[in-house]
Scaffold this active site. Structure first.
Site, PDB file in Angstrom:
ATOM      1  CG  ASP A  95      -0.107  -0.263   2.525  1.00 47.95           C
ATOM      2  OD1 ASP A  95       1.112  -0.024   2.512  1.00 47.95           O
ATOM      3  OD2 ASP A  95      -0.700  -0.702   3.523  1.00 47.95           O
ATOM      4  CD  GLU A 131       0.374   4.172   4.857  1.00 45.26           C
ATOM      5  OE1 GLU A 131      -0.574   4.891   5.257  1.00 45.26           O
ATOM      6  OE2 GLU A 131       1.536   4.293   5.289  1.00 45.26           O
ATOM      7  CG  HIS A 211       6.166   3.328  10.708  1.00 47.06           C
ATOM      8  ND1 HIS A 211       5.725   3.521   9.417  1.00 47.06           N
ATOM      9  CD2 HIS A 211       5.725   2.115  11.070  1.00 47.06           C
ATOM     10  CE1 HIS A 211       5.068   2.442   9.019  1.00 47.06           C
ATOM     11  NE2 HIS A 211       5.047   1.577  10.007  1.00 47.06           N
ATOM     12  NE  ARG A 213       3.132   9.446   5.043  1.00 46.86           N
ATOM     13  CZ  ARG A 213       4.020  10.270   4.494  1.00 46.86           C
ATOM     14  NH1 ARG A 213       3.979  11.544   4.756  1.00 46.86           N
ATOM     15  NH2 ARG A 213       4.945   9.828   3.674  1.00 46.86           N
ATOM     16  CG  HIS A 243      10.384   4.718  10.934  1.00 44.75           C
ATOM     17  ND1 HIS A 243      10.503   5.786  10.102  1.00 44.75           N
ATOM     18  CD2 HIS A 243      10.034   3.667  10.158  1.00 44.75           C
ATOM     19  CE1 HIS A 243      10.205   5.394   8.859  1.00 44.75           C
ATOM     20  NE2 HIS A 243       9.929   4.111   8.868  1.00 44.75           N
TER      21      HIS A 243
HETATM   22  N1  UDP Z   1      11.425  -4.183  11.087  1.00 42.27           N
HETATM   23  C1  UDP Z   1      12.807  -4.327  11.002  1.00 42.27           C
HETATM   24  N2  UDP Z   1      13.598  -3.568  11.834  1.00 42.27           N
HETATM   25  C2  UDP Z   1      13.076  -2.681  12.743  1.00 42.27           C
HETATM   26  C3  UDP Z   1      11.671  -2.545  12.807  1.00 42.27           C
HETATM   27  C4  UDP Z   1      10.868  -3.310  11.964  1.00 42.27           C
HETATM   28  O1  UDP Z   1      13.317  -5.122  10.203  1.00 42.27           O
HETATM   29  O2  UDP Z   1      13.846  -2.025  13.447  1.00 42.27           O
HETATM   30  C5  UDP Z   1      10.593  -4.974  10.171  1.00 42.27           C
HETATM   31  C6  UDP Z   1       9.495  -5.777  10.815  1.00 42.27           C
HETATM   32  O3  UDP Z   1       9.945  -7.060  11.096  1.00 42.27           O
HETATM   33  C7  UDP Z   1       8.397  -5.792   9.774  1.00 42.27           C
HETATM   34  C8  UDP Z   1       8.646  -4.540   8.992  1.00 42.27           C
HETATM   35  O4  UDP Z   1       9.939  -4.066   9.324  1.00 42.27           O
HETATM   36  O5  UDP Z   1       8.523  -6.879   8.881  1.00 42.27           O
HETATM   37  C9  UDP Z   1       7.614  -3.515   9.335  1.00 42.27           C
HETATM   38  O6  UDP Z   1       7.935  -2.317   8.750  1.00 42.27           O
HETATM   39  P1  UDP Z   1       7.207  -0.994   9.124  1.00 42.27           P
HETATM   40  O7  UDP Z   1       6.713  -1.060  10.524  1.00 42.27           O
HETATM   41  O8  UDP Z   1       8.158   0.099   8.741  1.00 42.27           O
HETATM   42  O9  UDP Z   1       6.020  -0.924   8.077  1.00 42.27           O
HETATM   43  P2  UDP Z   1       4.541  -1.523   8.047  1.00 42.27           P
HETATM   44  O10 UDP Z   1       4.624  -2.993   8.255  1.00 42.27           O
HETATM   45  O11 UDP Z   1       3.750  -0.820   9.084  1.00 42.27           O
HETATM   46  O12 UDP Z   1       4.064  -1.185   6.675  1.00 42.27           O
END
Ligand code: UDP
Length: 369
Positions: A95, A131, A211, A213, A243
């Site tokens: 997304d 998203e 993280h 928004r 983040h």
């Molecule tokens: N993640 C990582 N290192 C970190 C924090 C999160 O590798 O310090 C990984 C986590 O395992 C997950 C992904 O990043 O698979 C999540 O990313 P984020 O929270 O940025 O995005 P969202 O999933 O909310 O789109």
């Protein structure tokens, strides 16, 4: 058959590297990778672990760029990459602005689009923002929709999208299993957390990520205050890979500062993050991916949002919405820390998000098998 995988952020890379690897092993398929680098550093961490080298790197990240500017640059950059590479199909994930513009640029060229992690909906175009609209824009363009769960396929059906829908499981579970096996074979991949594990030995660790928004501003201040109150308890510690978005760090600096029970650290690479999930008692997060990974490791996750497009975790009892409300966050964290039965009920290692075979299912469909 040339298949162009397009991604730009850490979660897209985590969820698409298993697909890239599965396609590379599929006869007759030539996978190409175009990264937009919407998140430069975080993306590169995943590329390195997964052993992927992009064929095109648009390197589009700019500090503080508006969504308009990012979207415009992505659309033209991705269109040019498609004109050069001439793929037979494009794959986008999730997304992000990268996924939305990748689908649109492909549509403008009449190139078919496959959408990985299709059908997630919160029903609210401002949560998550932007998203929810990004993924809704991809849906009518794509001819293949890889829904992670039956719930996601039902959401697509409510939008009259039933052709080309395949329920595959979420590729994040493939990524988690593959990386966990790598760590088991080579523990050195995740030993960077040893000093923190030693420092917090005997304490219940709350792993925090934030993280989104829509939590920037007041929500982030509430989260910082909640962390301060949680960490005031001696037997609890907070591990917080932060983040790099300055909207997160500035508030945390102002409200949290340095505290003995809080380890605010740089974002972890994927093996270290999996280790952190293993070390923690529970996760407190507004992340999408963490809502899927934590249950797979038997860790309760408190979701700092008002809505979720992943109701499966709530239904399974492994996740709970707590909003970005300091009192609610603190009270739910301490319920899980103090009430063994409440913890056990959430920590059941039941994973509604996949079996680790999603990428091979996707590769089979793409190859026409
Ligand atoms: N993640 C990582 N290192 C970190 C924090 C999160 O590798 O310090 C990984 C986590 O395992 C997950 C992904 O990043 O698979 C999540 O990313 P984020 O929270 O940025 O995005 P969202 O999933 O909310 O789109």
């Amino acid at each position: 058959m040339k298949i162009l995988l397009i991604f730009g952020t850490r979660p897209e890379a985590i969820k698409l590297f298993p697909v890239a690897r599965a396609l590379a092993e599929t006869p007759g398929v030539d996978p190409l990778i175009c990264v937009t680098a919407q998140h430069r550093g975080l993306l590169d961490q995943v590329l390195a672990i997964a052993g992927l080298t992009p064929d095109v790197d648009l390197d589009l990240m700019e500090p503080g760029q508006t969504l308009d500017r990012l979207t415009a640059r992505l659309l033209t950059g991705l269109g040019e990459a498609m004109d050069r590479l001439k793929p037979d199909r494009v794959i986008v994930q999730g997304d992000t602005a990268t996924a939305m513009t990748g689908a649109l640029a492909a549509y403008y060229r009449r190139i078919p689009v496959a959408h990985v992690e299709a059908g997630l909906r919160s029903g609210n175009i401002y949560h998550p923002w932007p998203e929810e609209v990004n993924r809704r824009i991809v849906a009518p363009i794509a001819d293949l929709h890889f829904a992670p769960t039956a719930t996601a396929a039902e959401a697509l059906a409510r939008e009259n999208i039933t052709a080309g829908v395949h329920v595959t499981g979420n590729t994040v579970i493939d990524a988690l299993q593959w990386t966990s096996a790598r760590i088991a074979a080579d523990p050195a991949l995740a030993t960077g957390l040893d000093p923190i594990a030693a420092r917090f030995a005997g304490k219940k660790i709350v792993l925090v990520t934030t993280h989104r928004r829509e939590n920037f501003g007041d929500g982030m201040a509430n989260i910082a205050n909640a962390i301060a109150r949680i960490a005031a308890h001696d037997d609890v510690a907070v591990l917080f890979p932060m983040h790099p978005n300055p909207n997160v760090g500035a508030v945390m600096d102002a409200i949290l500062g340095d505290r003995p029970n809080v380890a605010r650290i740089d974002p972890l690479d994927y093996p270290h993050f999996i280790r952190a999930l293993g070390l923690c008692h529970l996760a407190l997060s507004d992340s999408g991916g963490v809502q899927e990974e934590a249950p797979a490791l038997g860790k309760p996750v408190l979701v700092m949002r008002d809505t979720t497009e992943r109701p499966e975790g709530i239904a399974a009892g492994t996740a709970r919405l707590v909003g970005a409300d300091a009192d609610r966050i603190v009270s739910e964290v301490f319920t899980l820390i103090n009430d063994k039965a409440a913890y056990a009920a959430m920590a059941r290692a039941h994973n509604p998000f996949g079996d680790g075979q999603a990428a091979s299912r996707i590769a089979r469909v793409i190859a026409g098998g």
